[in-house]
Design a protein around this motif. Sequence first.
Motif, PDB file in Angstrom:
ATOM      1  N   THR A  95       0.814  -1.218   0.000  1.00 56.02           N
ATOM      2  CA  THR A  95       0.000   0.000   0.000  1.00 56.02           C
ATOM      3  C   THR A  95       0.851   1.273   0.000  1.00 56.02           C
ATOM      4  OG1 THR A  95      -0.139  -0.019   2.426  1.00 56.02           O
ATOM      5  CG2 THR A  95      -1.922  -1.111   1.201  1.00 56.02           C
ATOM      6  N   MET A  96       2.144   1.159   0.280  1.00 57.84           N
ATOM      7  CA  MET A  96       3.007   2.323   0.403  1.00 57.84           C
ATOM      8  C   MET A  96       4.369   2.038  -0.212  1.00 57.84           C
ATOM      9  SD  MET A  96       5.051   3.666   3.611  1.00 57.84           S
ATOM     10  CE  MET A  96       6.048   2.270   3.112  1.00 57.84           C
ATOM     11  N   GLU A  97       4.978   3.083  -0.797  1.00 58.68           N
ATOM     12  CA  GLU A  97       6.307   2.977  -1.392  1.00 58.68           C
ATOM     13  C   GLU A  97       7.197   4.083  -0.829  1.00 58.68           C
ATOM     14  OE1 GLU A  97       7.020   0.605  -3.647  1.00 58.68           O
ATOM     15  OE2 GLU A  97       4.982  -0.096  -4.062  1.00 58.68           O
ATOM     16  N   ILE A  98       8.443   3.746  -0.503  1.00 55.23           N
ATOM     17  CA  ILE A  98       9.450   4.755  -0.195  1.00 55.23           C
ATOM     18  C   ILE A  98      10.135   5.100  -1.515  1.00 55.23           C
ATOM     19  CG2 ILE A  98      11.631   5.246   0.974  1.00 55.23           C
ATOM     20  CD1 ILE A  98       9.344   5.219   2.911  1.00 55.23           C
ATOM     21  N   VAL A  99      10.103   6.383  -1.881  1.00 51.19           N
ATOM     22  CA  VAL A  99      10.624   6.785  -3.187  1.00 51.19           C
ATOM     23  C   VAL A  99      11.989   7.471  -3.096  1.00 51.19           C
ATOM     24  CG1 VAL A  99       8.306   6.991  -4.126  1.00 51.19           C
ATOM     25  CG2 VAL A  99       9.412   9.017  -3.151  1.00 51.19           C
ATOM     26  N   ALA A 100      12.401   7.882  -1.893  1.00 49.70           N
ATOM     27  CA  ALA A 100      13.707   8.524  -1.718  1.00 49.70           C
ATOM     28  C   ALA A 100      14.081   8.492  -0.247  1.00 49.70           C
ATOM     29  CB  ALA A 100      13.676   9.970  -2.212  1.00 49.70           C
ATOM     30  N   TYR A 221      -0.775   5.638  -6.093  1.00 44.50           N
ATOM     31  CA  TYR A 221      -0.316   6.864  -6.752  1.00 44.50           C
ATOM     32  C   TYR A 221       0.917   6.580  -7.605  1.00 44.50           C
ATOM     33  CZ  TYR A 221       0.975  11.710  -7.585  1.00 44.50           C
ATOM     34  OH  TYR A 221       1.294  12.894  -8.194  1.00 44.50           O
ATOM     35  N   ALA A 222       1.827   5.748  -7.088  1.00 48.06           N
ATOM     36  CA  ALA A 222       3.045   5.426  -7.832  1.00 48.06           C
ATOM     37  C   ALA A 222       2.716   4.724  -9.148  1.00 48.06           C
ATOM     38  CB  ALA A 222       3.962   4.561  -6.985  1.00 48.06           C
ATOM     39  N   LYS A 223       1.726   3.835  -9.119  1.00 48.36           N
ATOM     40  CA  LYS A 223       1.343   3.108 -10.334  1.00 48.36           C
ATOM     41  C   LYS A 223       0.622   4.008 -11.334  1.00 48.36           C
ATOM     42  CE  LYS A 223       0.983  -1.508  -8.248  1.00 48.36           C
ATOM     43  NZ  LYS A 223       0.057  -2.611  -7.854  1.00 48.36           N
ATOM     44  N   SER A 224      -0.175   4.925 -10.830  1.00 47.48           N
ATOM     45  CA  SER A 224      -0.991   5.772 -11.708  1.00 47.48           C
ATOM     46  C   SER A 224      -0.250   7.014 -12.205  1.00 47.48           C
ATOM     47  CB  SER A 224      -2.262   6.216 -10.975  1.00 47.48           C
ATOM     48  OG  SER A 224      -3.028   5.112 -10.545  1.00 47.48           O
ATOM     49  N   ASN A 225       0.810   7.401 -11.507  1.00 52.76           N
ATOM     50  CA  ASN A 225       1.503   8.649 -11.839  1.00 52.76           C
ATOM     51  C   ASN A 225       3.025   8.454 -11.871  1.00 52.76           C
ATOM     52  OD1 ASN A 225      -0.870  10.808 -11.525  1.00 52.76           O
ATOM     53  ND2 ASN A 225      -1.028   9.327  -9.843  1.00 52.76           N
ATOM     54  N   ALA A 230       8.706   9.964 -10.623  1.00 53.78           N
ATOM     55  CA  ALA A 230      10.099  10.068 -11.080  1.00 53.78           C
ATOM     56  C   ALA A 230      10.587  11.509 -11.016  1.00 53.78           C
ATOM     57  CB  ALA A 230      10.221   9.519 -12.495  1.00 53.78           C
ATOM     58  N   GLY A 231       9.712  12.470 -11.361  1.00 55.92           N
ATOM     59  CA  GLY A 231      10.088  13.874 -11.266  1.00 55.92           C
ATOM     60  C   GLY A 231      10.359  14.298  -9.831  1.00 55.92           C
TER      61      GLY A 231
END
Length: 332
Positions: A95-100, A221-225, A230-231
Amino acid sequence: MLLLAGVAGCGSPAASTNVARQFTTIKVGIMPIPDCATILLAQARGYFEAEGLKVERVIVQGGGTALPALENGSLQFSIMNYPAAVMAEANKPDTMEIVADAYQAAPNTFKLMVPKDSPIKSLMDLRGKHVGVATFKSISTLTTKAALKIAGLTERDVKFSETPLPEMIIALETGHRDVAWMTEPFITLYGLQAGGRALYDVMQGQTESLPIAGWATSTDYAKSNPAQVAGFQRALMRAQLDVANNEQLVRSTLPTYTKIDAKIAATITLGIFPTNLHPNRIQRVADLMREYGEIGGHIDVRRFLLPLPATTDTPASPSSPSATGTEQVPTS
């Protein structure tokens, strides 16, 4: 000829540059602590703008309170302490991703503090005492449990109570807490304002250089956007690289979103601002949580780490965006 020149000018490339650029607005949860300085720096330097993003900052109490806001879409990204991320994966996988990555401990950046006249002189004096922690099942409880272990104690020998970081000092001074887990700038503020005394640096031994927090988004959100994620990653990593090479940037940014002035900001101890998202470092947090009973089994952190995109050398917009105001995120 003049008329023809004017008509030709209307279709020139220069004229097309006046078309307004479209930006995607993202709401980002932050806290008034050094971990979040790179968000404001990336805004000020136009890094988000260069990625087509407009950031609105939202104040959150912590990673745990930010999770529902990420899930319901009222936040797109938020600061997230790693224990909260591990707990989220344990309780609600995928359900959650760490992106940075955001922040990593260094000596003297996280401490157990007591009033100047406290009879508590060592960790062994903590038996039966009331300890203020930022939130349950967090970096604060995890590192405090590791400190208690050194004195032959466990969490059953003390009383933990959640206490917002800005309220730790008054909780100690009024006797509502015997000990408080603090981070900067509150450590320095307490020493200067009331002579607060450091009992123990909780980032040593098995917690030395412990990863503290990263930036999270929801899996949906990560999958849809993917382009926006990435930005966000590229913009933030540019700021992380900036402060990794010059911590003065953090010190000059802190007074713009916290209640500390430039003089205090110049003296606090800062941690590390990582420039990668290496799972081996972050796995330490999940392993410690299992050791101290905060999760029931092994969690592989690679399940919720979203790899960083290739970095670019795209220059920031020459016109830096103005600072965006903050708002309180609803906790209900």
